[in-house]
Design a protein around this motif. Structure first.
Motif, mmCIF file in Angstrom:
data_model
loop_
_atom_site.group_PDB
_atom_site.id
_atom_site.type_symbol
_atom_site.label_atom_id
_atom_site.label_comp_id
_atom_site.label_asym_id
_atom_site.label_seq_id
_atom_site.Cartn_x
_atom_site.Cartn_y
_atom_site.Cartn_z
ATOM 1 N N UNK A 402 -41.059 -2.232 22.678
ATOM 2 C CA UNK A 402 -40.137 -2.485 21.559
ATOM 3 C C UNK A 402 -38.984 -1.488 21.634
ATOM 4 N N UNK A 403 -37.763 -2.000 21.690
ATOM 5 C CA UNK A 403 -36.607 -1.099 21.849
ATOM 6 C C UNK A 403 -35.629 -1.155 20.679
ATOM 7 N N UNK A 404 -35.736 -2.194 19.821
ATOM 8 C CA UNK A 404 -34.788 -2.236 18.705
ATOM 9 C C UNK A 404 -35.291 -3.140 17.580
ATOM 10 N N UNK A 405 -35.047 -2.675 16.347
ATOM 11 C CA UNK A 405 -35.352 -3.450 15.146
ATOM 12 C C UNK A 405 -34.105 -3.390 14.266
ATOM 13 N N UNK A 406 -33.448 -4.543 14.092
ATOM 14 C CA UNK A 406 -32.186 -4.553 13.349
ATOM 15 C C UNK A 406 -32.370 -4.169 11.881
ATOM 16 N N UNK A 489 -33.841 7.514 14.714
ATOM 17 C CA UNK A 489 -34.180 6.104 14.924
ATOM 18 C C UNK A 489 -35.203 5.929 16.037
ATOM 19 N N UNK A 490 -34.909 6.494 17.213
ATOM 20 C CA UNK A 490 -35.751 6.217 18.385
ATOM 21 C C UNK A 490 -37.009 7.075 18.448
ATOM 22 N N UNK A 491 -36.979 8.278 17.869
ATOM 23 C CA UNK A 491 -38.155 9.157 17.936
ATOM 24 C C UNK A 491 -39.063 9.025 16.718
ATOM 25 N N UNK A 492 -38.501 8.546 15.599
ATOM 26 C CA UNK A 492 -39.292 8.516 14.362
ATOM 27 C C UNK A 492 -39.457 7.089 13.830
ATOM 28 N N UNK A 493 -38.365 6.482 13.376
ATOM 29 C CA UNK A 493 -38.482 5.230 12.631
ATOM 30 C C UNK A 493 -38.976 4.057 13.481
ATOM 31 N N UNK A 494 -38.442 3.898 14.670
ATOM 32 C CA UNK A 494 -38.852 2.758 15.491
ATOM 33 C C UNK A 494 -40.318 2.862 15.916
ATOM 34 N N UNK A 495 -40.773 4.001 16.446
ATOM 35 C CA UNK A 495 -42.210 4.083 16.771
ATOM 36 C C UNK A 495 -43.108 4.010 15.538
ATOM 37 N N UNK A 496 -42.558 4.389 14.382
ATOM 38 C CA UNK A 496 -43.364 4.334 13.155
ATOM 39 C C UNK A 496 -43.755 2.905 12.792
ATOM 40 N N UNK A 497 -42.948 1.927 13.190
ATOM 41 C CA UNK A 497 -43.289 0.531 12.875
ATOM 42 C C UNK A 497 -44.659 0.157 13.451
ATOM 43 N N UNK A 818 -43.299 14.059 7.524
ATOM 44 C CA UNK A 818 -44.579 13.337 7.473
ATOM 45 C C UNK A 818 -44.540 12.143 8.425
ATOM 46 N N UNK A 819 -43.377 11.523 8.589
ATOM 47 C CA UNK A 819 -43.259 10.398 9.524
ATOM 48 C C UNK A 819 -43.417 10.870 10.974
ATOM 49 N N UNK A 820 -42.791 11.999 11.296
ATOM 50 C CA UNK A 820 -42.939 12.567 12.647
ATOM 51 C C UNK A 820 -44.411 12.848 12.923
ATOM 52 N N UNK A 821 -45.077 13.427 11.906
ATOM 53 C CA UNK A 821 -46.498 13.749 12.055
ATOM 54 C C UNK A 821 -47.327 12.486 12.277
ATOM 55 N N UNK A 822 -47.004 11.432 11.560
ATOM 56 C CA UNK A 822 -47.750 10.173 11.703
ATOM 57 C C UNK A 822 -47.624 9.620 13.118
ATOM 58 N N UNK A 823 -46.411 9.650 13.655
ATOM 59 C CA UNK A 823 -46.187 9.152 15.019
ATOM 60 C C UNK A 823 -46.972 10.003 16.019
ATOM 61 N N UNK A 824 -46.921 11.322 15.845
ATOM 62 C CA UNK A 824 -47.641 12.222 16.751
ATOM 63 C C UNK A 824 -49.156 11.993 16.679
ATOM 64 N N UNK A 825 -49.676 11.858 15.450
ATOM 65 C CA UNK A 825 -51.117 11.642 15.269
ATOM 66 C C UNK A 825 -51.551 10.327 15.921
ATOM 67 N N UNK A 826 -50.799 9.264 15.646
ATOM 68 C CA UNK A 826 -51.115 7.938 16.186
ATOM 69 C C UNK A 826 -51.119 7.958 17.718
ATOM 70 N N UNK A 827 -50.094 8.559 18.310
ATOM 71 C CA UNK A 827 -49.982 8.598 19.767
ATOM 72 C C UNK A 827 -51.076 9.472 20.376
ATOM 73 N N UNK A 828 -51.424 10.569 19.695
ATOM 74 C CA UNK A 828 -52.486 11.451 20.207
ATOM 75 C C UNK A 828 -53.846 10.772 20.175
#
Length: 890
Positions: A402-406, A489-497, A818-828
């Motif tokens: 996934x590379x983009x969400x309008x 956008x690319x490091x936080x919000x998009x992977x958060x989806x 908290x969003x950054x943390x969520x992405x890191x936790x999920x990926x880990x």
């Protein structure tokens, strides 16, 4: 026979009514738009409901009229137009010109006179005239073919009057309505009338004498002496008042009816103006033109796939394209049993539409699609891509690249929008009008299930959607780059989806039996409280009715009323809290409200949404709702599970880990204060966190000037209220109310805090000044929030803007973290191939459901991800706990 219909709008009346009916709406650059927005909404409604062949809007001009010349005090004392409304007049006229809506204006005459002249002209032509106004003066123009549409209750409702309706309501004819005004006068226009004569008396006199002229000639027939004396003493006033109230119907202006014919407006100009004033939701109501080139382009490139062979043939074409916009529609709204019935896949050259209702071998087709959506070399884009992840999950298809969400992109560009719908974005960026889901399915009871919608209509909708996403990606991406939002956008919000989709799919288990028990317990408690309240009141009544409750409290029990509303006594929580020591019924009512809310919202509410297959609740986590960047949740709103009351906290016991698993709960410690310390670089705050001191005790020590070991619980509570309130711009009045102390004492607390934490004070001042210059504030991750409120002439609105300017960088940065943390936790968790899943986020708290043999690694992983989400001068700290229920783990 009526030939044509004309709508004549009283422009000044309608925009004035819209201004006061709607809350202040302001663009990012501080332009007020509420009156314009309300006016245009009403205009759209008029188009839809009355479909006129002709339309015009009459406006007053500043030049004095003949009425001013005859009576110097005409309209004297009328309240001056507020500047927030005045600034909207010229833009509205510009928009009406773009819409090709004819403006009717003439110096020396009021809009009423022009309306009257035009309506009578049209009446003679055999046309039906509809006059839209909020001014009842226009009732004198009513006839069989001229109807007056009076705006009622704001701008949403219209009451229609012809001559019969006027007579029915006022017992006089439309022409006699002028005589009424002559006798009664009109305070709004400063028309004197006859002092002491109101509507009832005026109607009685006109019914008896037919007109003011007849009345004057026969005053001897007035039985009441005082009334007769008043009339005789003010004959000149009555005659003049009637003349002033009479709408002129023969203004010497040339009428060219063809210039009032309703025609299509200037599409490009309408879109440009609506963008400028941020009327994105209105664009599609008025800008009805469609980009023909795009339609033709779509017709050329759409490919319908109705069997497996067709799907296999196009698979390589899609793969060669390297990028695909995906859109799917499912049959129901149950993520575990829902079947996808239609899919569109759009590339730069082709759009492919699959109607799975026409394909027997679903599984084989989905295998072919899986090959596309999980390919490493195919970029996937979409609008609300989280929904697509959830739709494909039951088929074991993971959208890999996934590379983009309008939708997410536009949210970052402007977090204050009310909608991020694909239709609105397409109109805004591409000047095109496409179908949205409401147009596809209908609404309310008439809404169709996707399976019942014509295949060609779904195809048109899906292909328009896919093509729009492709076209929107470039302009939205450019804005993200221009606003320096790429990292967010690319490091936080998009992977958060993907993280949020996973949380929704996983859900959280609830104990149905425990909920059923709570339902009975809370129901019994409500019954008991009801009996107690009735006994204390001495009467049975509807406790949920503010009107009945107000009558009981303030009339029967004679408690002092704190606040009145238009409908009676206020009985809100703030009022009841002030009366809590006045009568023992008040604590009972407050408790009754708390228990009934807990039962209806949470106990009954949760029972109704337990998934029958999983016995879990699958909440929706919303990424594009709050202006601060915080995640919200719905169905249910897990962010609002009450924790201040023990009864509320007990609700957390119904959320249970599945067998063999436990909840690992991690909560950021004082995250907003740590962000404040980082941004303000305040020495005292940083020192407290460096030494890992209790921040509220340290603050109490500072502002009360006592050693930390001598700080009392009362001092700490006061310091805690100041700590949490200070960056929200809390006032001495607000703090005093929170702590139940005097305003002077609260002011002393605040001043002492700002003296000891001087860099915090500098931050508060500089953040407001900076926001006023730029028009927006930024978080640590460059998330921006526009603050047009700072330019308001309204003190309360401006003060709100200042509080937001101080708070958003703090609260918004905490949301980013908290969003950054969520992405890191999920990926880990994924990287380590763990069975544990991140299942819940509430404010500054994350919850993982982990099997017993993974608890140690999950504890370390969760703490590490949260505390190293971002580097702050005041080191982030997360407190962890474990439990079989959410209650135990907290």
């Amino acid at each position: 026979m009526i030939k044509d219909r004309i709508v004549i709008i009283d422009g000044n009346s309608l925009i004035n009514r819209a201004f006061y009916a709607l809350p202040p709406l302001v663009t990012k650059d501080g332009k007020y738009t509420n009156a314009m927005y309300g006016f245009l909404t009403m205009l759209s409604k008029i188009y839809d409901e009355y479909d006129p062949e002709y339309i015009g809007v009459a406006f007053d001009l500043k030049a004095p009229t003949f009425r001013h010349k005859e009576y110097g005090d005409y309209k004297l004392g009328r309240k001056k137009m507020p500047p927030e409304l005045a600034e909207q007049m010229a833009p509205l006229k510009e928009i009406l010109d773009a819409l090709n809506v004819y403006r009717i204006e003439a110096e020396g005459f009021e809009a009423d006179d022009l309306i009257g002249t035009l309506s009578k002209y049209c009446e003679k032509k055999g046309m039906e005239s509809l006059i839209v106004t909020g001014d009842k003066d226009a009732l004198q123009l009513a006839s069989k073919t001229t109807k007056i549409l009076i705006t009622k209750k704001g701008i949403s409702n219209l009451a229609t009057y012809d001559d019969d309706a006027v007579f029915q309501e006022y017992e006089v004819t439309p022409l006699q309505f002028i005589d009424l005004k002559g006798l009664m006068g009109d305070k709004s226009d400063n028309i004197p009338g006859v002092p002491g004569v109101g509507e009832k008396t005026a109607i009685k006199l006109i019914k008896q004498f037919s007109s003011i002229e007849q009345l004057i000639q026969n005053t001897n027939e007035i039985v009441a002496d005082k009334l007769r004396e008043k009339i005789e003493a003010h004959i000149d006033d009555a005659v003049m008042s009637k003349r002033l109230a009479t709408i002129i119907t023969n203004v010497p202006v040339e009428i060219e009816l063809e210039s009032l014919r309703k025609t299509e407006g200037n599409y490009d100009q309408i879109v440009e103006l609506f963008k400028r004033y941020e009327f994105n939701s209105l664009i599609n109501r008025f800008a009805i033109q469609t980009n023909k080139a795009t339609v033709e382009k779509r017709e050329k490139i759409t490919h319908r796939i109705t069997d497996l062979d067709s799907m296999i043939k196009v698979k390589d074409i899609i793969k060669d394209a390297k990028k695909v916009a995906i859109k799917s529609i499912t049959e129901e709204n149950n993520m575990l049993t829902d079947k996808i019935i239609c899919i569109s896949m759009a590339t730069d050259k082709d759009i492919f539409f699959l109607d799975l209702r026409a394909i027997d071998d679903h599984n084989s087709v989905m295998e072919a699609i899986k090959d596309i959506l999980e390919a490493d070399n195919i970029e996937i884009i979409g609008h609300d891509i989280k929904k697509e992840i959830i739709h494909f999950a039951p088929y074991n298809i993971n959208l890999k690249n996934i590379v983009f969400d309008t939708m997410i992109g536009e949210y970052l560009i402007d977090s204050a929008k009310s909608t991020y719908g694909i239709k609105e974005l397409t109109t805004f960026y591409l000047n095109e009008t496409i179908m949205d889901e409401e147009e596809l399915r209908g609404k309310g009871k008439q809404q169709l299930k996707p399976s019942n919608i014509d295949s060609l209509k779904i195809e048109e909708y899906m292909c328009q959607h896919g093509n729009a996403v492709l076209e929107l990606t470039k302009p939205i991406m450019e804005k993200i780059i221009n606003l320096d939002l790429q990292k967010l956008y690319y490091d936080v919000e998009l992977p958060l989806t993907e993280v949020l989709a996973s949380m929704e799919i996983e859900g959280i288990k609830v104990d149905r039996k425990m909920l059923e028990a709570l339902k009975i317990e809370f129901g019994d408690k409500i019954d008991l409280l009801t009996k107690d309240i009735y006994a204390l009141a001495g009467v049975d009544f509807n406790i949920n009715s503010p009107k009945q409750l107000g009558e009981v409290l303030f009339e029967k029990l004679e408690l002092p009323p704190i606040k009145k509303t238009k409908t009676g006594y206020s009985t809100n929580a703030e009022v009841l809290e002030k009366l809590i020591d006045r009568h023992e019924i008040i604590p009972k009512i407050l408790e009754y409200r708390q228990v009934t809310k807990l039962k209806s919202t949470y106990v009954d509410g949760l029972l109704s949404i337990i998934n029958p297959i999983t016995e879990r609740i699958h909440s929706s986590f919303n990424q594009t709702v709050t202006t601060t960047g915080r995640i919200s949740s719905t169905e249910p709103n897990l962010q609002n599970i009450p924790v201040k009351l023990e009864m509320g906290r007990r609700l957390r016991k119904v959320f249970v880990a599945k067998e063999g698993y436990q909840f690992v709960d991690a909560d950021y410690s004082q995250i907003e204060l740590r962000v404040l310390a980082h941004i303000s670089e305040d020495v005292n705050l940083l020192d407290a966190f460096e030494k890992d001191q209790d921040i509220h005790t340290r603050t109490a020590s500072e502002i009360f000037d006592v050693p930390m070991d001598e700080v009392t619980s009362e001092m700490r509570s006061g310091a805690k209220a100041v700590n949490f309130g200070i960056v929200y711009g809390i006032s001495d009045f607000g703090l005093g109310g929170n702590l139940n102390i005097s305003r002077a004492k609260a002011k002393q607390y605040i001043e002492s805090y700002l003296e000891k934490y001087s860099n915090v004070k500098k931050y508060m001042t500089s953040s407001v000044e900076e926001a006023k210059k730029k028009g927006y504030v930024l978080t640590l991750m460059n998330r921006r929030r526009y603050l047009p409120e700072l330019h308001s002439s309204n003190f309360n609105i401006r003060s709100f803007g200042e509080r937001i300017a101080m708070n958003t960088p703090i609260q918004g940065s905490a949301a980013d973290i908290i969003k950054i943390a969520m992405v890191k936790v999920y990926e880990s968790l994924k990287k380590n191939n763990l069975k544990a899943k991140l299942i819940l986020q509430v404010h500054d708290e994350l919850i993982i459901e982990a099997p017993g043999d993974e608890l140690d690694i999950v504890e370390k992983l969760l703490k590490d991800c949260m505390e190293n989400a971002i580097e702050l001068k005041a080191q982030l700290k997360a407190d962890l706990s474990f439990g079989d229920t959410w209650y135990d783990a907290k």
